[in-house]
Design an enzyme around this catalytic site. Structure first.
Site, PDB file in Angstrom:
ATOM      1  N   VAL A 162       0.924  -1.115  -0.241  1.00 41.06           N
ATOM      2  CA  VAL A 162       0.061  -0.248   0.076  1.00 41.06           C
ATOM      3  C   VAL A 162       0.870   1.327   0.026  1.00 41.06           C
ATOM      4  CG1 VAL A 162      -1.598   1.375   1.377  1.00 41.06           C
ATOM      5  CG2 VAL A 162      -2.087  -1.028   1.190  1.00 41.06           C
TER       6      VAL A 162
ATOM      7  N   VAL B 105       2.396   1.894  -3.426  1.00 33.17           N
ATOM      8  CA  VAL B 105       1.699   2.414  -4.599  1.00 33.17           C
ATOM      9  C   VAL B 105       1.168   3.848  -4.245  1.00 33.17           C
ATOM     10  CG1 VAL B 105      -0.527   2.050  -5.704  1.00 33.17           C
ATOM     11  CG2 VAL B 105       0.896   0.047  -5.305  1.00 33.17           C
ATOM     12  N   GLU B 106       1.108   4.141  -3.058  1.00 37.27           N
ATOM     13  CA  GLU B 106       0.409   5.237  -2.234  1.00 37.27           C
ATOM     14  C   GLU B 106       1.312   6.445  -2.425  1.00 37.27           C
ATOM     15  OE1 GLU B 106      -2.576   6.313  -1.609  1.00 37.27           O
ATOM     16  OE2 GLU B 106      -3.677   4.639  -1.167  1.00 37.27           O
ATOM     17  N   SER B 107       2.635   6.188  -2.096  1.00 38.30           N
ATOM     18  CA  SER B 107       3.693   7.266  -2.047  1.00 38.30           C
ATOM     19  C   SER B 107       5.028   7.214  -2.587  1.00 38.30           C
ATOM     20  CB  SER B 107       3.977   7.881  -0.684  1.00 38.30           C
ATOM     21  OG  SER B 107       4.382   6.803   0.154  1.00 38.30           O
TER      22      SER B 107
ATOM     23  N   TYR C 213      -5.720   0.795  -9.071  1.00 33.88           N
ATOM     24  CA  TYR C 213      -5.265   0.858  -7.644  1.00 33.88           C
ATOM     25  C   TYR C 213      -5.050  -0.697  -6.974  1.00 33.88           C
ATOM     26  CZ  TYR C 213      -4.368   1.903  -2.892  1.00 33.88           C
ATOM     27  OH  TYR C 213      -4.066   1.912  -1.319  1.00 33.88           O
TER      28      TYR C 213
END
Length: 216
Positions: free
Chosen positions: A101, A104-106, A191
């Protein structure tokens, strides 16, 4: 993190989208005709009868990933592995999933900010951060703690279904409930696929590392 916006959900539910519209950063406008029919558009209105509903979608902080080589990305990831392990254990979430997570997020950038205002390693939206008691989303400890707690909440809400929990993390739990599954938002569907792919890589790496450990 969170949430795909209400305007898009209304469009999809009403069958008014002729094609993909829910891209991150888009804005939706609504015009109500005299006969009560509502018209929706992502075009800038030419007259004031249109009302902007809200921004739709939320991109990951892709700018934080630009120009990163695999080795640099791994260096970033390694610097937060202790935090990942700490809060994954505290909140009973698999470290490999938390890491996916975060990736992919940051791209493991604690200062990452998306165009819609999601912040930090786990990309917490300000209202979500406030709900979780996170005072500073740019503080790695607070952000990871809050993000993993939220991920845990989504896993519990959707009976440990990882795909639905990830969709809820990105698009909001209401969207998942309303659509009885992963919402038909291009950003959310992409996502979920990206996080799951990275999650599987992390699991494989953990298994490989375990095999190379000396016997206890």
């Amino acid at each position: 993190m969170v949430s795909a916006k209400t305007g898009v959900r209304l469009l999809l539910a009403a069958g008014l989208l002729a094609g993909p519209l829910a891209y991150a950063g888009d804005e939706i406008y609504m015009y109500k005709k005299g006969n009560g029919v509502r018209v929706y558009t992502d075009r800038i209105p030419r007259h004031t009868a249109y009302v902007r509903i809200e921004n739709t979608g939320r991109p990951t902080a892709s700018a934080s990933c630009m120009g990163l080589t695999p080795s640099k990305l791994e260096t970033r990831a390694s610097s937060f592995q202790t935090l990942i392990n700490k809060y994954a254990a505290r909140h009973d979430v698999k470290p490999a999933l938390v890491r996916a997570v975060m990736r992919v997020e940051s791209c493991f950038d604690p200062r990452a900010v998306s165009r819609s205002g999601a912040r930090g390693l786990m990309q917490l939206m300000p209202q979500t951060a406030a709900h979780l008691g996170v005072r500073d989303s740019f503080d790695a400890n607070e952000n990871v703690d809050g993000g993993v707690r939220y991920l845990k909440m989504m896993l519990e809400r959707f009976n440990q279904n990882t795909k639905l929990a990830l969709a809820a993390y990105n698009a909001g739990p209401t969207a998942v409930t309303d659509h009885k599954g992963i919402p038909p938002f291009p950003e959310t569907q992409t996502y979920v696929k990206r996080v799951l792919a990275d999650y599987q890589k992390n699991v494989s790496r953990e298994l490989a590392d375990a095999k190379t450990l000396p016997p206890a």
